[in-house]
Design a protein around this motif. Structure first.
Motif, PDB file in Angstrom:
ATOM      1  N   GLN A 360       0.824  -1.207   0.000  1.00  0.00           N
ATOM      2  CA  GLN A 360       0.000   0.000   0.000  1.00  0.00           C
ATOM      3  C   GLN A 360       0.862   1.261   0.000  1.00  0.00           C
ATOM      4  N   MET A 361       2.136   1.105   0.312  1.00  0.00           N
ATOM      5  CA  MET A 361       3.052   2.247   0.330  1.00  0.00           C
ATOM      6  C   MET A 361       3.639   2.543  -1.054  1.00  0.00           C
ATOM      7  N   ALA A 362       3.349   1.707  -2.033  1.00  0.00           N
ATOM      8  CA  ALA A 362       3.923   1.880  -3.369  1.00  0.00           C
ATOM      9  C   ALA A 362       3.379   3.135  -4.040  1.00  0.00           C
ATOM     10  N   GLU A 363       4.254   3.757  -4.833  1.00  0.00           N
ATOM     11  CA  GLU A 363       3.867   4.923  -5.629  1.00  0.00           C
ATOM     12  C   GLU A 363       3.878   4.524  -7.107  1.00  0.00           C
ATOM     13  N   GLN A 364       3.050   5.165  -7.877  1.00  0.00           N
ATOM     14  CA  GLN A 364       2.958   4.832  -9.297  1.00  0.00           C
ATOM     15  C   GLN A 364       4.100   5.461 -10.075  1.00  0.00           C
ATOM     16  N   MET A 365       4.785   4.649 -10.884  1.00  0.00           N
ATOM     17  CA  MET A 365       5.824   5.172 -11.772  1.00  0.00           C
ATOM     18  C   MET A 365       5.203   5.434 -13.137  1.00  0.00           C
ATOM     19  N   GLU A 366       5.239   6.684 -13.565  1.00  0.00           N
ATOM     20  CA  GLU A 366       4.597   7.057 -14.820  1.00  0.00           C
ATOM     21  C   GLU A 366       5.526   6.922 -16.018  1.00  0.00           C
ATOM     22  N   TRP A 367       6.829   6.893 -15.771  1.00  0.00           N
ATOM     23  CA  TRP A 367       7.793   6.747 -16.861  1.00  0.00           C
ATOM     24  C   TRP A 367       7.645   5.358 -17.499  1.00  0.00           C
ATOM     25  N   GLY A 368       7.401   5.320 -18.812  1.00  0.00           N
ATOM     26  CA  GLY A 368       7.358   4.068 -19.558  1.00  0.00           C
ATOM     27  C   GLY A 368       6.131   3.220 -19.314  1.00  0.00           C
ATOM     28  N   ARG A 369       5.168   3.727 -18.594  1.00  0.00           N
ATOM     29  CA  ARG A 369       4.021   2.905 -18.194  1.00  0.00           C
ATOM     30  C   ARG A 369       3.250   2.433 -19.424  1.00  0.00           C
ATOM     31  N   ASN A 370       3.136   1.096 -19.569  1.00  0.00           N
ATOM     32  CA  ASN A 370       2.431   0.450 -20.681  1.00  0.00           C
ATOM     33  C   ASN A 370       2.947   0.874 -22.056  1.00  0.00           C
ATOM     34  N   MET A 371       4.240   1.171 -22.135  1.00  0.00           N
ATOM     35  CA  MET A 371       4.851   1.509 -23.423  1.00  0.00           C
ATOM     36  C   MET A 371       5.262   0.268 -24.212  1.00  0.00           C
ATOM     37  N   GLY A 372       5.159  -0.914 -23.630  1.00  0.00           N
ATOM     38  CA  GLY A 372       5.400  -2.140 -24.372  1.00  0.00           C
ATOM     39  C   GLY A 372       6.834  -2.614 -24.342  1.00  0.00           C
ATOM     40  N   CYS A 373       7.032  -3.812 -24.896  1.00  0.00           N
ATOM     41  CA  CYS A 373       8.363  -4.428 -24.884  1.00  0.00           C
ATOM     42  C   CYS A 373       9.377  -3.620 -25.690  1.00  0.00           C
ATOM     43  N   GLU A 374       8.924  -2.947 -26.732  1.00  0.00           N
ATOM     44  CA  GLU A 374       9.850  -2.194 -27.580  1.00  0.00           C
ATOM     45  C   GLU A 374      10.548  -1.089 -26.798  1.00  0.00           C
ATOM     46  N   CYS A 526      -4.377  16.674 -25.620  1.00  0.00           N
ATOM     47  CA  CYS A 526      -4.426  15.477 -24.769  1.00  0.00           C
ATOM     48  C   CYS A 526      -3.190  14.630 -25.055  1.00  0.00           C
ATOM     49  N   PRO A 527      -2.443  14.243 -24.021  1.00  0.00           N
ATOM     50  CA  PRO A 527      -1.143  13.604 -24.236  1.00  0.00           C
ATOM     51  C   PRO A 527      -1.258  12.208 -24.842  1.00  0.00           C
ATOM     52  N   VAL A 528      -0.260  11.862 -25.627  1.00  0.00           N
ATOM     53  CA  VAL A 528      -0.113  10.504 -26.144  1.00  0.00           C
ATOM     54  C   VAL A 528       0.996   9.813 -25.343  1.00  0.00           C
ATOM     55  N   ASP A 529       1.004   8.508 -25.357  1.00  0.00           N
ATOM     56  CA  ASP A 529       2.028   7.716 -24.653  1.00  0.00           C
ATOM     57  C   ASP A 529       2.093   8.084 -23.169  1.00  0.00           C
ATOM     58  N   TYR A 530       0.939   8.298 -22.574  1.00  0.00           N
ATOM     59  CA  TYR A 530       0.910   8.695 -21.169  1.00  0.00           C
ATOM     60  C   TYR A 530      -0.248   7.999 -20.479  1.00  0.00           C
ATOM     61  N   ASP A 531       0.086   7.038 -19.604  1.00  0.00           N
ATOM     62  CA  ASP A 531      -0.931   6.273 -18.883  1.00  0.00           C
ATOM     63  C   ASP A 531      -0.906   6.711 -17.421  1.00  0.00           C
ATOM     64  N   PHE A 532      -1.792   7.627 -17.087  1.00  0.00           N
ATOM     65  CA  PHE A 532      -1.832   8.198 -15.749  1.00  0.00           C
ATOM     66  C   PHE A 532      -2.816   7.475 -14.840  1.00  0.00           C
ATOM     67  N   CYS A 533      -3.793   6.787 -15.421  1.00  0.00           N
ATOM     68  CA  CYS A 533      -4.938   6.332 -14.632  1.00  0.00           C
ATOM     69  C   CYS A 533      -5.086   4.826 -14.473  1.00  0.00           C
ATOM     70  N   THR A 534      -4.234   4.016 -15.096  1.00  0.00           N
ATOM     71  CA  THR A 534      -4.327   2.577 -14.882  1.00  0.00           C
ATOM     72  C   THR A 534      -3.925   2.256 -13.450  1.00  0.00           C
ATOM     73  N   PRO A 535      -4.738   1.520 -12.694  1.00  0.00           N
ATOM     74  CA  PRO A 535      -4.380   1.215 -11.306  1.00  0.00           C
ATOM     75  C   PRO A 535      -3.068   0.451 -11.216  1.00  0.00           C
ATOM     76  N   THR A 536      -2.311   0.726 -10.160  1.00  0.00           N
ATOM     77  CA  THR A 536      -1.054   0.034  -9.922  1.00  0.00           C
ATOM     78  C   THR A 536      -1.324  -1.414  -9.551  1.00  0.00           C
ATOM     79  N   SER A 537      -0.611  -2.321 -10.196  1.00  0.00           N
ATOM     80  CA  SER A 537      -0.781  -3.751  -9.937  1.00  0.00           C
ATOM     81  C   SER A 537       0.129  -4.185  -8.793  1.00  0.00           C
ATOM     82  N   ILE A 538      -0.392  -5.038  -7.919  1.00  0.00           N
ATOM     83  CA  ILE A 538       0.394  -5.582  -6.814  1.00  0.00           C
ATOM     84  C   ILE A 538       0.838  -6.989  -7.178  1.00  0.00           C
TER      85      ILE A 538
END
Length: 676
Positions: A360-374, A526-538
C-alpha cells in the motif's frame, strides 16, 4: 565483501519458513553520534586544511589520486566541512520522515523481547566504526525493541574522474548473518537481513539543501531513502548471494542476476549485440510486466529480466535499475527529485526471505508505463515515440512522465558514439546523459510542475502542485500544432478512468490521445504515450503473511504475567543424526561449547490451555509437562539458530524460576566457515 563472508559463521535456514515469521514492524534506531561534535575525526572535516582520511588506516601517508584508493588522505576544503547546522538539518528534517516511512513499509521476524545479536564476523562498519560488543552474538543483543541500526555520516566522498557528475551520497549493509541451504549435493550460500546499515551524505553536495524549499527537502529525503534501501539489501552483493523460493516454495538458484544479450540495429542499420544484466526474481518479473505491459518471451531476455544499470566507470556493480527504463524510480543511479518508490523496488525487498512489505506504500511510476516491450528493448524514435527528442523536432516539450517542462538533450559529440548508441544517421548526435545510454529525450533539472515555489503563468491559470503535470497547449486553438507551448496544471482521474486536466480553470476529460480540446481561447493537447490512470498492480505474493499470534489471557488467579519467554538448552547433534535432550535446568551460566552445539530459542506466550504451535515446514516438536499454570505456553516462532540456552521466565512471578520439561527434536545444524 567476499572477505567478510569468509569470516562469517554460516547458519542453516529454510527461506520459506523464515518468511512466515516476518510479521513485526521494522524498528529503527538512527545512530547520529558521528554527526555530533568532532566524533568522526579524522574521517570527517571540521576545519579547512585538515587531513581527512579515506580507508581503514587513520595514519595513512598516501595522498588520494583516484576514487579507487582504499587508504589515502586529502585536505579539507570549506565545502567539505561537517557543520553543526548540517547535522541538525539532517536530524530534524530528514531522519524522522525516513523512520516513520520505513517502519510502515517493512515487517521483519520477531526475535522476542530483545532483538538477536549482531554477527561477530563484522565487528566494524565502513572505516573504523566499531560496533558495541554488547550487541554481538552469542551473548549480546540489540537494545530492547530495536531490530535495525542505521549509522548516519557526513564524510567527504572521493569523486570519480571518469564522470562529470558528483556523488551526493552512498550507503550499504554493514552487519548481517550468512546462511546456507542444501540443494541436492551442493550447499547454497545466502545473506540474511541487514541489521546494521551505514549511509553517508557528502557535505559538499548536501549543505546546499539547508534552508531550501519543501520541494528540495523532499528531494533530499528521497536521496536518503535511496541510500537506506541500498543498506537494507538493494545491492549487487545481496542479488548474488540470494536465498529465494518460487511460488510453490521450491529453491531456485541463489544468483538473482542474469546476463543476457540483445541483438538490434542502430539508425544506420548497423547490427550490434548489447550485453545486459537483469533481476530474475519472480515477484519483480510480475511487477515489471505490469509496469510496461510487456510479458515474458522465452526467446527474448529483455522481456524476462528487469534490467539493471551497469557502468564500468562507476565501479561495475549492478546495484541500480537501468536509468533509461526506470528514470523515475528511486533506485535508478542518479538523483531525481520526483523519484517514486514503485512496486518494482518493493517486489525486490519482498523477494527476500527476511522481509514482508506493505504494498500500500507503493507509488505509481509514470515513466514508460504500458509503453510495451519495444520501449524496454531499445531506445529509438519508433520504440520511444513521444519520449524521443530530435534536432528536427520542437526543442521544448513535456518530459516523458510529465513532471516538468523539458528541453531536448541532443548534443553533438567530437567523435562517433558506440554503435549501439547511434540513434541518428549522424553518428555523433546523441543525448547528453551517459547514464541514459545517450538516449535523446526531453529532460528538466529546474522547471518542475511539482515545485510549488516556482512562478506560474496566471493568464492561463497555471498551477504547480504535487499532482500537477506538464501539458502542451496552443495559445490559439486554430494555430498549427507545431507551435506548442507548455503549462503545468493539476491532473487526476475521472470516475470512468480517463485523464482529467484542470486547464485554464476548466476541467477537461481526455478521451482520445492526441485530440485538441478547446478551453476558452487556448487548445489543450491530450497527451499521447501517457498512462496516468491505470491502477497500480500488486505482484502476487508466494508466501502469505500470517498475523502475529495473539496473546492468550492467563485467567487463573496465580499472579501470572501475560507473557513468558526464554530458550531451552539445545540438543547436541552428532554425525549419526538427530538426538533429543530433555532438560529442566534453569541455570543461565552453563553454555554448551563446541562446534557441534546448536541453540534453539523459543518465544512463548501464556495461555489458559496448553497450546503448542510449530511451523509444519520445520522438523521441530515441542511438548510441555508441568503443574504450574504459567508453563502453559503458546510457542509461536519455531526455532532460529544462534541463540543462547537459558530458563523460561514467567513475568510477574515472585517465586523461583519455572522449569518445564521440554522435548525438542531438530534438524542437524552445522557450524561452518565458508572460504572464498
Amino acid at each position: 565483501m567476499k572477505d567478510l563472508i569468509s569470516r562469517s559463521n554460516l547458519k542453516k535456514i529454510d527461506p520459506a519458513a523464515e518468511k512466515l515469521k516476518a510479521t513485526q514492524p521494522m524498528s529503527i534506531y538512527f545512530n547520529t553520534t558521528l554527526l555530533e561534535g568532532q566524533n568522526d575525526y579524522p574521517y570527517s572535516c571540521y576545519s579547512v586544511g585538515q587531513k581527512v582520511v579515506f580507508g581503514a588506516d587513520p595514519n595513512t601517508s598516501v595522498q588520494c589520486t583516484t576514487p579507487d584508493n582504499e587508504n589515502c588522505y586529502l585536505y579539507c576544503t570549506e565545502e567539505d566541512i561537517q557543520t553543526a547546522e548540517l547535522s541538525q538539518f539532517i536530524q530534524n528534517n530528514i531522519l524522522n520522515l525516513a523512520q516513520n516511512y520505513l517502519q510502515q513499509l517493512f515487517s521483519v521476524a520477531s526475535d522476542g523481547p530483545q532483538s538477536v545479536g549482531l554477527n561477530p564476523g563484522y565487528p566494524t562498519c565502513r572505516d573504523n566504526i566499531p560496533l558495541p560488543s554488547q550487541y554481538m552474538s552469542p551473548r549480546g543483543s540489540l537494545p530492547s525493541g530495536i531490530n535495525t541500526i542505521i549509522y548516519v555520516l557526513a564524510r567527504p566522498i572521493l569523486q570519480n574522474a571518469n564522470i562529470s557528475d558528483s556523488t551526493l551520497a552512498n550507503g550499504g549493509p554493514c552487519n548481517f548473518d550468512v546462511y546456507f541451504q542444501e540443494k541436492g549435493s551442493s550447499t547454497i550460500i545466502g545473506l540474511g537481513r541487514p541489521k546494521v546499515v551505514t549511509i553517508n551524505l557528502n557535505p559538499s553536495m548536501i549543505s546546499s539543501f539547508i534552508g531550501s524549499t519543501a520541494f528540495q527537502t523532499t528531494a533530499l529525503y528521497k536521496l536518503v531513502l535511496h541510500e537506506i534501501f541500498h543498506g537494507l539489501g538493494f545491492t549487487d552483493i545481496y542479488f548474488r548471494y540470494y536465498l529465494a523460493y518460487t511460488s510453490s516454495g521450491s529453491q531456485i538458484d541463489n544468483n538473482a542476476i542474469a546476463t543476457f544479450t540483445y541483438d538490434g540495429y542502430n539508425a544506420n542499420s548497423q547490427n550490434f549485440t548489447d550485453t545486459r544484466e537483469g533481476l530474475t526474481m519472480e515477484l519483480v518479473s510480475q511487477a515489471f510486466s505490469s509496469q510496461f505491459g510487456c510479458y515474458p518471451n522465452a526467446n527474448e531476455g529483455y522481456t524476462q529480466y528487469s534490467p539493471l544499470y551497469y557502468f564500468s566507470e562507476l565501479g561495475g556493480d549492478s546495484s541500480h535499475w537501468a536509468a533509461n527504463v526506470f528514470y523515475d524510480e528511486i533506485m535508478m543511479p542518479f538523483s531525481n527529485p520526483n523519484s517514486v518508490v514503485s512496486n518494482l523496488t518493493l517486489a525486490v525487498f519482498n523477494s527476500f526471505f527476511f522481509y514482508n512489505v506493505n504494498y500500500q506504500m507503493a507509488e505509481q511510476m509514470e515513466w514508460g508505463r504500458n509503453m510495451g516491450c519495444e520501449f524496454i528493448a531499445q531506445c529509438s524514435s519508433q520504440n520511444w515515440r513521444s519520449y524521443f527528442s530530435s534536432p528536427y523536432s520542437q526543442n521544448q516539450m513535456c518530459t516523458g512522465s510529465r513532471y516538468g517542462k523539458g528541453i531536448s538533450n541532443v548534443v553533438e559529440y567530437y567523435e562517433d558514439l558506440p554503435t549501439e548508441y547511434q540513434y541518428f544517421t549522424t553518428p555523433t548526435w546523441g543525448g547528453d546523459r551517459y547514464y541514459l545510454d545517450y538516449c535523446p529525450v526531453y529532460l528538466t533539472f529546474t522547471d518542475y510542475c511539482t515545485d510549488e515555489s516556482l512562478p506560474v503563468n496566471t493568464t492561463i491559470r497555471e498551477q504547480r502542485c504535487s499532482n500537477c503535470r506538464c501539458f502542451e497547449y496552443l495559445e490559439d486553438s486554430n494555430q498549427p500544432v507545431e507551435d506548442l507551448s507548455l503549462a503545468c496544471w493539476p491532473a487526476s482521474c475521472s470516475s470512468t478512468g480517463q485523464l482529467s486536466i484542470l486547464a485554464n480553470g476548466q476541467e477537461i476529460i481526455c478521451n482520445t490521445p492526441g485530440e485538441i480540446v478547446a478551453v476558452g481561447d487556448i487548445g489543450v493537447l491530450c497527451p499521447v504515450d501517457y498512462d496516468f490512470c491505470t491502477p497500480t498492480s500488486i505482484p502476487f505474493n508466494p508466501t502469505p503473511v500470517p498475523t502475529v499470534p495473539p496473546v492468550l489471557p492467563c485467567n487463573l488467579d496465580d499472579n501470572c504475567g501475560q507473557t513468558a519467554s526464554g530458550s531451552a538448552t539445545a540438543s547436541t547433534v552428532t554425525s549419526s543424526g538427530l538426538t533429543e535432550d530433555t532438560s529442566t535446568s534453569t541455570s543461565t551460566s552453563s553454555t554448551p561449547t563446541g562446534d557441534s552445539t546448536t541453540y534453539v530459542p523459543l518465544t512463548v506466550t501464556t495461555g489458559s490451555n496448553t497450546q503448542i504451535s510449530v511451523l509444519s515446514s520445520l522438523s521441530v516438536t515441542v511438548s510441555v509437562s508441568t503443574s504450574n499454570p504459567c508453563s502453559k505456553f503458546y510457542a509461536s516462532t519455531g526455532f532460529i539458530a544462534g541463540g543462547e540456552p537459558g530458563p523460561f521466565i514467567c513475568s510477574g512471578i515472585k517465586s523461583s524460576l519455572i522449569s518445564p520439561t521440554l522435548i525438542i527434536l531438530l534438524f542437524i545444524f552445522t557450524f561452518l566457515i565458508y572460504i572464498q
